[in-house]
Design an enzyme around this catalytic site. Structure first.
Site, PDB file in Angstrom:
ATOM      1  N   ASP A  64     -63.939   5.061-105.250  1.00  0.00           N
ATOM      2  CA  ASP A  64     -64.764   6.272-105.276  1.00  0.00           C
ATOM      3  C   ASP A  64     -65.565   6.442-106.552  1.00  0.00           C
ATOM      4  O   ASP A  64     -66.590   7.113-106.565  1.00  0.00           O
ATOM      5  CB  ASP A  64     -63.865   7.517-105.079  1.00  0.00           C
ATOM      6  CG  ASP A  64     -62.680   7.555-106.045  1.00  0.00           C
ATOM      7  OD1 ASP A  64     -62.587   6.677-106.914  1.00  0.00           O
ATOM      8  OD2 ASP A  64     -61.839   8.470-105.934  1.00  0.00           O
ATOM      9  N   HIS A  65     -65.149   5.824-107.645  1.00  0.00           N
ATOM     10  CA  HIS A  65     -65.814   6.071-108.933  1.00  0.00           C
ATOM     11  C   HIS A  65     -67.070   5.239-109.095  1.00  0.00           C
ATOM     12  O   HIS A  65     -68.127   5.716-109.457  1.00  0.00           O
ATOM     13  CB  HIS A  65     -64.854   5.748-110.081  1.00  0.00           C
ATOM     14  CG  HIS A  65     -63.878   6.847-110.371  1.00  0.00           C
ATOM     15  ND1 HIS A  65     -62.978   7.297-109.451  1.00  0.00           N
ATOM     16  CD2 HIS A  65     -63.668   7.597-111.488  1.00  0.00           C
ATOM     17  CE1 HIS A  65     -62.258   8.278-109.991  1.00  0.00           C
ATOM     18  NE2 HIS A  65     -62.662   8.469-111.220  1.00  0.00           N
ATOM     19  N   ASP A 119     -55.233   8.689-112.260  1.00  0.00           N
ATOM     20  CA  ASP A 119     -56.390   9.539-112.498  1.00  0.00           C
ATOM     21  C   ASP A 119     -55.869  10.912-112.898  1.00  0.00           C
ATOM     22  O   ASP A 119     -54.931  11.435-112.289  1.00  0.00           O
ATOM     23  CB  ASP A 119     -57.244   9.647-111.232  1.00  0.00           C
ATOM     24  CG  ASP A 119     -58.575  10.308-111.539  1.00  0.00           C
ATOM     25  OD1 ASP A 119     -59.588   9.593-111.637  1.00  0.00           O
ATOM     26  OD2 ASP A 119     -58.599  11.541-111.704  1.00  0.00           O
ATOM     27  N   ARG A 378     -65.478  18.679-115.831  1.00  0.00           N
ATOM     28  CA  ARG A 378     -65.600  18.277-117.240  1.00  0.00           C
ATOM     29  C   ARG A 378     -67.051  18.372-117.681  1.00  0.00           C
ATOM     30  O   ARG A 378     -67.939  17.905-116.962  1.00  0.00           O
ATOM     31  CB  ARG A 378     -65.112  16.842-117.440  1.00  0.00           C
ATOM     32  CG  ARG A 378     -63.627  16.756-117.261  1.00  0.00           C
ATOM     33  CD  ARG A 378     -63.029  15.427-117.664  1.00  0.00           C
ATOM     34  NE  ARG A 378     -61.580  15.589-117.623  1.00  0.00           N
ATOM     35  CZ  ARG A 378     -60.727  14.675-117.174  1.00  0.00           C
ATOM     36  NH1 ARG A 378     -61.168  13.500-116.747  1.00  0.00           N
ATOM     37  NH2 ARG A 378     -59.448  14.915-117.172  1.00  0.00           N
ATOM     38  N   SER A 532     -59.379  12.232-119.473  1.00  0.00           N
ATOM     39  CA  SER A 532     -59.048  11.288-118.408  1.00  0.00           C
ATOM     40  C   SER A 532     -57.774  10.490-118.669  1.00  0.00           C
ATOM     41  O   SER A 532     -57.262  10.434-119.789  1.00  0.00           O
ATOM     42  CB  SER A 532     -60.237  10.355-118.235  1.00  0.00           C
ATOM     43  OG  SER A 532     -59.867   9.026-118.303  1.00  0.00           O
ATOM     44  N   ARG A 534     -57.734   7.270-118.265  1.00  0.00           N
ATOM     45  CA  ARG A 534     -58.133   5.862-118.380  1.00  0.00           C
ATOM     46  C   ARG A 534     -57.365   5.160-119.493  1.00  0.00           C
ATOM     47  O   ARG A 534     -57.435   5.531-120.656  1.00  0.00           O
ATOM     48  CB  ARG A 534     -59.646   5.748-118.564  1.00  0.00           C
ATOM     49  CG  ARG A 534     -60.191   6.380-119.814  1.00  0.00           C
ATOM     50  CD  ARG A 534     -61.710   6.415-119.809  1.00  0.00           C
ATOM     51  NE  ARG A 534     -62.195   7.408-118.871  1.00  0.00           N
ATOM     52  CZ  ARG A 534     -63.334   8.090-118.992  1.00  0.00           C
ATOM     53  NH1 ARG A 534     -64.138   7.852-120.011  1.00  0.00           N
ATOM     54  NH2 ARG A 534     -63.704   8.985-118.116  1.00  0.00           N
TER      55      ARG A 534
END
Ligand code: MIC
Ligand code: SF4
Length: 647
Positions: A64-65, A119, A378, A532, A534
């Protein structure tokens, strides 16, 4: 004594420790989710563990990203993810099927179960009473291997909702209000549990907006009870069997209690450049250049339908670019079939595929100095793709009203409220969710040339002499440390290449300086690494030789990621020592391992001769991991199957 909802779910999943606030516990994970930007690394790490099939009840891999596919790299990642999923027992949600959190809420989330996702907005599924936590990809890989997830037992905060929202005030305004009360670090190591009479006035998509953006509080997660509203939602999704009723006991206790009178709320906006910089929409007087509606916070069928009703028969302001991305294929197809999509197009909206899109800077960057109104979660500087853009976070109602007038507009000026009823039955079509292969040996995992192996950390040395390679302020986000966007996101599977961009937006020379000194240290302020999940924000600095991050305080997920990749997170005992440090100062640590065990480390600044004391806020397990060079190196040292509890 009665239990609150959080304690009930943790208790039924407890694999290690006692439910004592602040102590380390581990919980069994029932479901996992990954998305493509963190997923490739997570699956490379999972493969390295040599386990033939995931051991969870359900694991889903979403794309999706990164769906722009401006060259072969994204598409290569997608086919890698698809083939890995088929081989290891993971469901695969194809590109176009929607944003992980929205699709998971619609099709897979279950009240009372646990979900770990790579996520930070995984808490979205708290909207249906699921304990849903965001983590780094490696932690999710370990959970897929059947190991429990470790975390400090959080405090539980009850948010008591009173009364009901006024017309045109929305769920987004509730969470924006909470952000104004608690700030972006107010939720660290806390779980926000909602209760009170106001709960039954909120639909599941509204609850999910609130739990989604609880991530911006820094909270471990947020959760709503599972009640009749939840049952009806699951029924409309054809999943009534997944329903269980769940709520806190009458005599449950909480670490903190907060009350929000829903009737007193008004439309709010988070102003640049932080989600807790809140103002009433009415106080703002701004011309608007861009309106973006979508993201995992506000892209449900009801959100989009209400926007379509507001725009129906009208035309957007000539100076506004309106861009819409639905949260899932289910939402998009339902809007298409009931005519709402036609209304959006006719009003002048630009329709994107169901994915994260502009939220993560994947296209639709606003013009220079633009005011961009977004229904996202964000608004960190530069995240939109335009460094000097001013991003305001608002509800879909405020966004739609403003798209019509060209200036930020209180939706209450729209006149009579337009109620949108929840569908009795959602459109059910899971054909873009692929089941794993029945004969995994037949699947060959396809790896494109951009997919590079995961680098391993090195064991921590006892003596270190580390130059300060960067000194940053408070609330540094993972977007600052490891930016995303259309240029950098395709490098997520290639750590050597992506590491060139570490701290790029604040200090473009960071990577070359770090490589030159070979081993280094970062100095941060409070809430270092917010945002995030990440793990690239830890992995890439590790690759560049960063050994220690010293900060006033850390965000939860980033701290765990630093540990997982063998970077030592230390906290100033005396926060004013932060002021005495300068770029390039050389800091000397002696007897590091012994002092780590004792819970306090000291260092000498060679320039000033000063001694600085640092707190070691790590469990025994975390210390073991970080001294071995990270969780992967640690896993290799302690065989997975021999001693699984040690992970
Ligand atoms: C984000 O919103 O920043 C992301 C992109 O969804 C991240 C994950 C990532 O960086 O890949 C998140 O929130 O965890
Ligand atoms: Fe995607 Fe944005 Fe949600 Fe992150 S916050 S998962 S980028 S929609």
């Amino acid at each position: 004594m009665g239990l609150n909802l959080t304690q009930k779910i943790i208790k039924s999943h407890l694999a290690f420790g006692d439910m004592v606030t602040g102590t380390e516990i581990a919980i069994k994970i029932d479901q996992t989710l990954t998305q493509d930007a963190t997923g490739t690394m997570a699956y490379l790490q999972f493969e390295a563990m040599g386990i033939p099939k995931v051991k969870t009840e359900l694991s889903v891999s979403y794309v999706d990203h990164n769906t722009l596919q401006s060259d072969f790299r994204n598409a290569d990642d997608h086919i890698f993810l698809q083939t890995v999923a088929a081989k290891y027992g993971i469901h695969f949600s194809r590109p176009g099927n929607g944003i992980c959190h929205q699709v998971h809420l619609e099709r897979f989330g279950k009240p009372g179960k646990t979900l770990l996702g790579s996520d930070s907005h995984t808490p979205t599924n708290g909207g249906i009473g699921m304990l849903s936590i965001g983590a780094g990809g490696l932690d999710v890989a370990v959970a897929m291997a059947g190991q429990p997830f470790y975390l400090p037992m959080p405090k539980v905060v009850r948010v008591e909702l009173k009364n009901r929202l006024q017309p045109w005030v929305s769920a987004k305004d509730i969470i924006l209000h909470l952000l104004s009360l608690l700030s972006v670090k107010g939720g660290v190591n806390k779980i926000i549990e909602y209760g009170g009479e106001g709960v039954s006035t909120l639909s599941v998509p509204e609850r999910a907006t609130i739990t989604n953006m609880g991530a911006e509080l820094g909270a471990t997660t947020s959760i709503f009870p599972s009640d009749e509203i939840t049952r009806l939602f699951l029924k409309a999704q054809g999943r009534e069997n997944d329903f269980v009723a769940l709520c806190a006991d009458q005599d449950a206790t909480y670490d903190e209690i907060l009350e929000i009178d829903l009737a007193k709320l008004e439309p709010l906006a988070a102003c640049p450049h932080s989600p807790d910089n809140i103002q009433p929409v009415n106080n703002l007087n701004l011309k608007v250049d861009q309106v973006a509606i979508g993201s995992c916070t506000n892209s449900s069928y009801t959100d989009m339908k209400r926007v379509a009703e507001i725009l129906k028969g009208k035309t957007i302001h000539p100076n506004v670019s309106l861009v819409i991305s639905c949260g899932s294929r289910q939402v998009l197809e339902m809007l298409a079939r009931d005519g709402a999509l036609a209304e959006l197009i006719s009003a002048g909206a630009r329709i994107l595929e169901s994915a994260c899109g502009p939220c993560i800077g994947m296209g639709q960057a606003p013009k220079s100095g633009a005011v961009s109104l977004r229904t996202f979660n964000r608004n960190f500087e530069g995240r939109s793709g335009t460094k000097d853009a001013l991003v305001y976070l608002v509800s879909p109602e405020t966004a739609a009203a403003s798209a019509l007038t060209g200036k930020i507009t209180d939706p209450r000026t729209l006149g009579l409220y337009i109620p949108v009823s929840l569908p009795k039955k959602y459109l059910l079509d899971d054909r873009l969710i692929l089941s794993p292969f029945k004969t995994p040996t037949e699947v060959e995992v396809v790896r494109g040339p951009n997919i590079k192996p995961v680098p391993l950390g090195e064991p921590l040395l006892d003596q270190l002499r580390l130059p300060v390679v960067i000194k940053v302020g408070d609330n540094i986000t993972t977007d600052h440390i490891m930016p995303a966007g259309a240029k950098i996101l395709p490098l997520r599977s290639n750590i050597p290449a992506i590491s060139e961009y570490v701290f790029n937006s604040i200090d473009p020379d960071f990577a070359s300086r770090a490589k030159e000194v070979k081993q280094s240290l970062i100095v941060g302020g409070s809430n270092y690494g917010q945002g995030s999940s990440r793990e690239h924000a830890a992995l890439a600095p590790m690759y560049l030789g960063v050994k220690v991050v010293m900060a006033k305080s850390f965000a939860r997920i980033h701290k765990a990621n630093l540990i997982n990749f063998g970077i030592l997170p230390l906290e100033f005992l005396n926060p004013s020592d932060y002021d005495s440090l300068c770029l390039n100062d050389c800091l000397v640590f002696n007897n590091l391992k012994q002092s780590l065990q004792q819970g306090e480390v000291s260092l000498i600044n060679e320039r000033t001769g000063d001694e600085i004391k640092l707190k070691v806020n790590l469990s025994k397990r975390q210390l073991n991991i970080v001294t071995k060079g990270g969780l992967l190196a640690y896993t290799k040292a302690v065989s997975f199957s021999q001693n699984p509890r040690c992970l």
